[in-house]
Scaffold this active site. Structure first.
Site, PDB file in Angstrom:
ATOM      1  NE  ARG A  41     -42.708  14.143 -41.551  1.00 10.98           N
ATOM      2  CZ  ARG A  41     -41.919  13.277 -40.941  1.00 10.98           C
ATOM      3  NH1 ARG A  41     -41.629  13.407 -39.786  1.00 10.98           N
ATOM      4  NH2 ARG A  41     -41.175  12.516 -41.935  1.00 10.98           N
ATOM      5  CE  LYS A  43     -42.210  -3.428 -51.465  1.00 13.14           C
ATOM      6  NZ  LYS A  43     -43.360  -3.318 -50.771  1.00 13.14           N
ATOM      7  CB  THR A  89     -39.064  -6.166 -49.271  1.00 15.31           C
ATOM      8  OG1 THR A  89     -39.379  -5.093 -48.240  1.00 15.31           O
ATOM      9  CG2 THR A  89     -37.602  -6.564 -48.676  1.00 15.31           C
ATOM     10  CB  SER A 133     -40.820 -13.506 -47.317  1.00 14.03           C
ATOM     11  OG  SER A 133     -41.560 -12.342 -47.421  1.00 14.03           O
ATOM     12  CG  ASP A 166     -46.993  -4.650 -51.430  1.00 15.15           C
ATOM     13  OD1 ASP A 166     -46.697  -5.587 -50.560  1.00 15.15           O
ATOM     14  OD2 ASP A 166     -46.046  -3.835 -51.678  1.00 15.15           O
TER      15      ASP A 166
HETATM   16  P1  ATR Z   1     -43.225   3.169 -46.461  1.00 12.00           P
HETATM   17  O1  ATR Z   1     -42.356   2.497 -47.736  1.00 12.00           O
HETATM   18  O2  ATR Z   1     -43.077   2.060 -45.370  1.00 12.00           O
HETATM   19  O3  ATR Z   1     -44.266   3.681 -46.767  1.00 12.00           O
HETATM   20  P2  ATR Z   1     -41.930   5.746 -46.475  1.00 12.00           P
HETATM   21  O4  ATR Z   1     -42.080   5.733 -48.165  1.00 12.00           O
HETATM   22  O5  ATR Z   1     -40.670   6.197 -46.160  1.00 12.00           O
HETATM   23  O6  ATR Z   1     -42.208   4.196 -46.051  1.00 12.00           O
HETATM   24  O7  ATR Z   1     -43.135   6.640 -45.784  1.00 12.00           O
HETATM   25  C1  ATR Z   1     -43.186   7.007 -44.398  1.00 12.00           C
HETATM   26  C2  ATR Z   1     -44.366   7.732 -44.005  1.00 12.00           C
HETATM   27  O8  ATR Z   1     -44.654   8.001 -42.694  1.00 12.00           O
HETATM   28  C3  ATR Z   1     -44.519   9.178 -44.986  1.00 12.00           C
HETATM   29  O9  ATR Z   1     -45.884   9.379 -45.160  1.00 12.00           O
HETATM   30  C4  ATR Z   1     -44.147   9.812 -43.734  1.00 12.00           C
HETATM   31  O10 ATR Z   1     -44.446  11.302 -43.919  1.00 12.00           O
HETATM   32  P3  ATR Z   1     -43.612  12.421 -44.899  1.00 12.00           P
HETATM   33  O11 ATR Z   1     -43.862  11.947 -46.145  1.00 12.00           O
HETATM   34  O12 ATR Z   1     -43.854  13.670 -44.318  1.00 12.00           O
HETATM   35  O13 ATR Z   1     -42.005  11.984 -44.438  1.00 12.00           O
HETATM   36  C5  ATR Z   1     -44.798   9.386 -42.385  1.00 12.00           C
HETATM   37  N1  ATR Z   1     -43.933   9.683 -41.274  1.00 12.00           N
HETATM   38  C6  ATR Z   1     -42.717   9.206 -40.862  1.00 12.00           C
HETATM   39  N2  ATR Z   1     -42.353   9.853 -39.635  1.00 12.00           N
HETATM   40  C7  ATR Z   1     -43.591  10.600 -39.208  1.00 12.00           C
HETATM   41  C8  ATR Z   1     -43.653  11.390 -38.169  1.00 12.00           C
HETATM   42  N3  ATR Z   1     -42.893  11.661 -37.157  1.00 12.00           N
HETATM   43  N4  ATR Z   1     -44.998  12.081 -38.086  1.00 12.00           N
HETATM   44  C9  ATR Z   1     -45.785  12.074 -39.149  1.00 12.00           C
HETATM   45  N5  ATR Z   1     -45.513  11.312 -40.346  1.00 12.00           N
HETATM   46  C10 ATR Z   1     -44.314  10.617 -40.539  1.00 12.00           C
END
Ligand code: ATR
Length: 270
Positions: free
Chosen positions: A149, A66, A62, A17, A103
């Site tokens: 997931r 947030k 960030t 940024s 965003d």
């Molecule tokens: P961000 O703010 O970047 O979106 P986050 O809120 O931590 O980060 O979200 C990460 C996403 O990646 C979530 O959807 C997470 O799934 P869960 O909600 O089940 O935790 C997904 N994610 C992270 N690691 C994963 C993996 N190994 N397989 C599938 N999904 C994964």
């Protein structure tokens, strides 16, 4: 007096940024500076106090702040309120802030023209970033399927931000949905672990990974091998920055110049 802008988060040293905003400030002749500020979890409110004393103009926010940014604001935009998070704060004076979320429009602008009548967008993930992506797509009128997931989070996201045209399910079903979708957006943090989502034939459809640089490189190389058109998150990063800049200065900055600077900076460190 030189105006102060910046981005606060933890970690923050990797942030592009400052490169984006200082380039615009310089090119457009504003007497302002944009700094990266390391603000650990639990110290967000203190940081805002300090910034108010320094007569700040605005800040980007960030991870992990947030949601705190939204709570701290006196005025909140509709998008920030719906997403439940803010990435842009504007100082209103007297220790008061306005919260926006750029965003969602940043994602849509990076995605480019979409035809809501024909587009079926598959969103992988239901975390913080997915909320902005889903809001943008739903507001653009697209049919959206959210796979995660943790299915309960996809269900909650579809329920709070979705329309009648929004479905959800388990990420285990992604192959089946990939074949029906016209666009696939990866918002998961799978790339951070060096892993990739194995894709079926793309047939010139779009695979948009909202990460960039090393994190998305392997996934996008695989998508290209499978015949997908690809896009990484760099254009979204620059577009959300441009919307923040416009909120603060009321003027659109040069998107292409910033994208070039970021692309060159990433090349230099890879
Ligand atoms: P961000 O703010 O970047 O979106 P986050 O809120 O931590 O980060 O979200 C990460 C996403 O990646 C979530 O959807 C997470 O799934 P869960 O909600 O089940 O935790 C997904 N994610 C992270 N690691 C994963 C993996 N190994 N397989 C599938 N999904 C994964």
């Amino acid at each position: 007096m030189t105006k102060l802008l910046g981005v606060i988060g933890d970690p923050i040293s990797h942030s592009m940024s400052p490169l984006i905003h200082n380039g615009w400030l310089r090119d457009m002749g504003y007497d302002a500076v944009y700094e990266a500020m390391h603000v650990p979890n639990g110290t967000f409110d203190e940081a805002l106090e300090t910034l108010a004393r320094r007569d700040v103009m605005g800040i980007n926010v960030t991870l992990p702040h947030k949601q705190s940014a939204l709570k701290a604001a006196l005025e909140v935009s509709d998008a920030a309120s719906k997403i439940g998070a803010a990435n842009t704060l504007t100082y209103l004076g007297q220790r008061s802030w306005r919260a926006d979320n750029t965003d969602a429009p940043g994602f849509l602008s990076a995605l480019g023209q979409v035809n809501p009548d024909t587009e079926h967008v598959l969103v992988l993930g239901a975390g913080g970033s997915a909320r902005a992506v889903v809001l943008a797509l739903v507001q653009a009128g697209c049919r959206v399927t959210i796979l995660n997931r943790t299915v309960a989070k996809a269900e909650e996201l579809a329920g709070t931000l979705g329309s009648d045209n929004t479905a959800y399910g388990s990420i285990d079903q992604y192959k089946e949905y990939c074949s029906q979708a016209t666009i696939v957006v990866n918002t998961t943090s799978i790339g951070y672990d060096g892993k990739t989502i194995e894709l079926p034939e793309g047939g010139d459809r779009l695979f948009f990974d909202i990460s960039y640089g090393k994190i998305s490189a392997r996934q996008l190389a695989h998508a290209q091998e499978m015949g997908w058109r690809t896009k990484d998150g760099l254009s979204m990063l620059v577009a959300q920055a441009a919307f923040s800049f416009e909120i603060w200065f009321g003027e659109k900055p040069d998107f292409d110049a910033a994208l070039r600077r970021c692309t060159n900076a990433l090349k230099a460190i890879s």
